[in-house]
Scaffold this motif. Structure first.
Motif, mmCIF file in Angstrom:
data_model
loop_
_atom_site.group_PDB
_atom_site.id
_atom_site.type_symbol
_atom_site.label_atom_id
_atom_site.label_comp_id
_atom_site.label_asym_id
_atom_site.label_seq_id
_atom_site.Cartn_x
_atom_site.Cartn_y
_atom_site.Cartn_z
ATOM 1 N N SER A 1 5.371 3.544 1.846
ATOM 2 C CA SER A 1 4.714 2.287 1.504
ATOM 3 C C SER A 1 4.795 1.320 2.674
ATOM 4 O O SER A 1 5.673 1.451 3.544
ATOM 5 N N THR A 2 3.902 0.360 2.669
ATOM 6 C CA THR A 2 3.941 -0.679 3.708
ATOM 7 C C THR A 2 5.055 -1.693 3.446
ATOM 8 O O THR A 2 5.363 -2.509 4.319
ATOM 9 N N GLN B 1 -6.254 10.157 -9.186
ATOM 10 C CA GLN B 1 -5.968 9.558 -7.881
ATOM 11 C C GLN B 1 -5.544 10.600 -6.845
ATOM 12 O O GLN B 1 -5.888 10.484 -5.672
ATOM 13 N N SER C 1 0.910 5.345 0.438
ATOM 14 C CA SER C 1 0.120 6.428 1.025
ATOM 15 C C SER C 1 0.639 7.815 0.650
ATOM 16 O O SER C 1 -0.132 8.778 0.685
ATOM 17 N N LYS C 2 1.933 7.931 0.286
ATOM 18 C CA LYS C 2 2.463 9.248 -0.109
ATOM 19 C C LYS C 2 3.507 9.076 -1.209
ATOM 20 O O LYS C 2 4.253 8.091 -1.232
ATOM 21 N N THR D 1 0.843 -1.193 0.000
ATOM 22 C CA THR D 1 0.000 0.000 0.000
ATOM 23 C C THR D 1 0.878 1.242 0.000
ATOM 24 O O THR D 1 1.812 1.361 0.802
ATOM 25 N N THR E 1 -14.758 4.378 -3.349
ATOM 26 C CA THR E 1 -14.043 5.659 -3.402
ATOM 27 C C THR E 1 -14.968 6.865 -3.416
ATOM 28 O O THR E 1 -14.507 7.997 -3.255
ATOM 29 N N SER F 1 -0.948 12.706 -1.747
ATOM 30 C CA SER F 1 -1.491 11.772 -0.760
ATOM 31 C C SER F 1 -2.319 10.719 -1.486
ATOM 32 O O SER F 1 -3.240 11.050 -2.237
ATOM 33 N N LEU F 2 -1.991 9.450 -1.257
ATOM 34 C CA LEU F 2 -2.591 8.354 -2.015
ATOM 35 C C LEU F 2 -3.187 7.297 -1.097
ATOM 36 O O LEU F 2 -2.920 7.263 0.107
ATOM 37 N N ASN F 3 -3.973 6.450 -1.699
ATOM 38 C CA ASN F 3 -4.454 5.241 -1.024
ATOM 39 C C ASN F 3 -4.502 4.131 -2.073
ATOM 40 O O ASN F 3 -5.562 3.699 -2.505
ATOM 41 N N THR G 1 -3.397 0.335 -3.159
ATOM 42 C CA THR G 1 -2.941 -0.988 -2.745
ATOM 43 C C THR G 1 -2.690 -1.838 -3.977
ATOM 44 O O THR G 1 -3.577 -2.000 -4.817
#
Length: 636
Positions: free
Chosen positions: A141-142, A86, A58-59, A56, A241, A100-102, A104
């Motif tokens: 990221s994760t 996005q 996120s930024k 994922t 979304t 700023s993102l989401n 996955t």
């Protein structure tokens, strides 16, 4: 730049390590590219590849390279392959922006995105722009981020070339249709117009779902092309979304041409909540298209859009909560007979918005002559003789309440209120049914609903046959022609029930007729009134000062009026009107419901039943007659 290059993504190769996120930024061309000011430029394809675990992001920190200033870019955005935006950011003084993102990326898969920016109108020629990612630490990221950093997209040189554009405008006012659940509504309506410079192709259009209702309240969300009537389905995932995107790859808009669109959906929930759509998200017009001449993404401008709702439907759609409307059917007074399943009234019920549960329906019986103990086993019956509630007996004061849960879906239903009537009731007895506010809750919202009641009281039901009065179409109106036998009124007398209705002088039967008049100079002299049936038989005659009296009584001294069951007879009332003068005198006969004794009738030659409050309910007015003032011309 070729059109295909702006829309086709390079495949790229990468060996992504396990438990990591591989990142690439592939430029559209290995050579310097040229782009006009005010164009939206695709600077390359960002590829995200996940290893053996979901990753994922996120930024994303981006840097602008080149001789251009931060002000030379209006914004930078990341767009997926369907055209859905996005994230959007502005370049700061350090030539950087943060998106700023989401996003996955499922394990073992990749996702690709356009990295786009809009060159500000008026940017000088020969200014250079390049976008990139400096190092792996610029991506949050994760999973561990890997790649050959720094990553850079196309190197672009600005040139001053006027390109086309699109104009986005409201297409009329979108009204609040106050939809019920289950109805289809228009959420937004707008136009897209191509400029005179070049035609537009490869459209994608987006809309943000706004309002208090969840996206689960919508189904079959469509973008409709008004010209062709064709409806486009959105890209999957819009419910999560709250932003829907439609890819219109087969559509083109010719230069100086306008296409009209509507966003429509079925309402499937959201009782009491609101819905709307917005096709302008801050600085971003959610419309994307490529110019066919210069093959750049076209800038979008706002046209006429009423009020402050820029990009939104003019009104939010207010989804109805449960609403209930009920009342008795309009009807004339009817006969009530001893026996089972006697109908006391018919209740129409309309339910909007959501299904409802009635936990108490209060009724009251207004009894005239009969006793509460003579009405038993009161029930609510639906179509096809379905028992809905009951039986209940009449309690003290005529109160009857149906407690318990009675469910009604949306729509209309009819309930009959029936009862068993004892054989001890007498002719002339009557009952009237009244309904009060029920205790109601919505099945979905569980909220209390206050009903609207149209006709809360039925017409009376009378035991035995009774007369029904009305004014005959032959009853005179307008000019009063003075004579010794002027027809003043004709009343219909209908026998309702299974037995004849009779008026006999020997039985004391009578009808009181009211007289309204406006007389300039009444002289007090008596006038002869003659009452006849339709065959010309005299039923009674009365002498009264017609110009000043308020009523007279028909006692049927000279004849009997018999009205067979189910038929109608007439009463003709004549009077000597020679005393009426030509100075605007007016007279009108009518039947008054104030006093029950204003009528006394018999049934099949016997009895004397007084119910003028029911028989003449609302009063029965014959037409008014006028003695016109005469004017004589004086010679000059």
């Amino acid at each position: 730049m070729a059109l295909g290059a702006s829309l086709t993504f390079a495949a790229g190769t990468s060996n992504t390590a396990e438990g990591s996120l591989g990142v690439e930024l592939i430029a559209k061309s290995g050579e310097t590219r040229y782009a006009p000011d005010e164009a939206i430029v695709d600077f390359g394809t960002l590829i995200l590849r996940a290893g053996n675990r979901d990753a994922t992001v996120s930024k994303l920190h981006l840097r602008k390279y080149g001789l251009s200033t931060p002000e030379d870019l209006s914004w930078i955005r990341l767009v997926d392959q369907t055209g859905a935006i996005q994230a959007v950011g502005e370049v700061n003084a350090d030539h950087r922006t943060i998106l700023s993102l989401n996003i996955t990326v499922p394990a073992g898969t990749e996702k690709r995105y356009h990295l786009e920016a809009m060159i500000e109108d008026g940017t000088g020629s020969s200014q250079t722009i390049q976008l990139g990612i400096e190092d792996a630490g610029r991506i949050t990221s994760t999973e561990e981020v890997t790649g050959e950093f720094p990553l850079k997209g196309d190197f672009v040189v600005v040139v001053r070339i006027p390109i086309g554009s699109l104009l986005l405008s409201e297409d009329g006012i979108t009204l609040d249709q106050i939809p019920e659940v289950g109805e289809r509504v228009i959420l937004n309506q707008f136009t897209v117009t191509a400029s005179s410079v070049e035609s537009a192709a490869h459209l994608s259009i987006g809309a943000i779902i706004i309002g208090s209702a969840p996206t689960a309240a919508l189904e079959n969300l469509m973008l409709k092309d008004v010209l062709t009537g064709y409806s486009y389905q959105p890209v999957p995932g819009w419910k999560e979304t709250r932003t829907a995107w439609w890819a219109l790859s087969d559509m083109r808009i010719e230069r100086d041409m306008t296409r009209r669109f509507r966003i429509e959906a079925d309402i499937v929930g959201g009782y009491g909540l609101t819905l709307n759509t917005d096709i302008i998200d801050g600085t971003q017009h959610l419309v994307r298209a490529v110019g066919e001449t210069y093959e750049f993404l076209l800038p979008i401008h706002s046209g006429d859009w009423g009020g402050s709702n820029n990009g939104q439907g003019a009104n939010y759609q207010t989804i109805q909560t449960g609403a209930v409307f009920y009342g008795f059917q309009k009807s004339q007074s009817e006969v009530l007979s001893p026996g089972t399943d006697q109908e006391l009234g018919v209740l129409n019920i309309r339910v909007w918005g959501e299904g409802v549960a009635f936990s108490d329906i209060p009724f009251k019986l207004r009894l005239m002559g009969m006793q509460c103990s003579e009405i038993k086993s009161i029930r609510l019956i639906a179509e096809k003789n379905e028992l809905v509630a009951g039986p209940k007996d009449c309690s003290k004061g005529g109160e009857v309440s149906f407690a318990g849960s009675i469910l009604f879906p949306r729509g209309e239903r009819t309930l009959s209120v029936v009862a068993n009537i004892a054989d001890t009731v007498s002719p002339g007895d009557a009952v009237q049914l009244e309904v009060g506010p029920a205790v109601i809750n919505g099945l979905e919202t569980r909220q209390a609903i206050s009903p609207s009641i149209d006709i809360p009281v039925t017409r009376q039901k009378l035991v035995g046959s009774f007369p029904r009065f009305s004014v005959n179409s032959a009853s005179p109106s307008g000019d009063l022609i003075a004579s010794s036998s002027t027809l003043l009124a004709v009343f219909n007398v209908e026998a309702v029930g299974k037995d004849p209705v009779t008026f006999l002088g020997d039985s004391g039967n009578s009808i009181r007729v009211m007289v309204s008049q406006l007389v300039q100079d009444a002289d007090g002299e008596e006038n002869l009134l003659v009452i006849k049936d339709k065959r010309g038989n005299i039923l009674d005659s009365v002498r009264i000062p017609l110009e000043s009296t308020s009523s007279f009584l028909i006692q049927f001294v000279q004849g009997t009026l018999v009205v067979p069951a189910g038929t109608t007879e007439q009463l003709y009332i004549y009077a000597n009107t020679t005393e009426f003068e030509d100075d605007g005198d007016v007279i009108q006969l009518w039947l008054d419901d104030d006093n029950p004794e204003n009528i006394n009738w018999g049934i099949d030659g016997s009895g004397n039943y007084s119910r003028a409050d029911i028989i003449f309910r609302g009063d029965v007015f014959a037409n008014a007659l006028f003695k016109q003032e005469q004017h004589q011309l004086t010679p000059v």
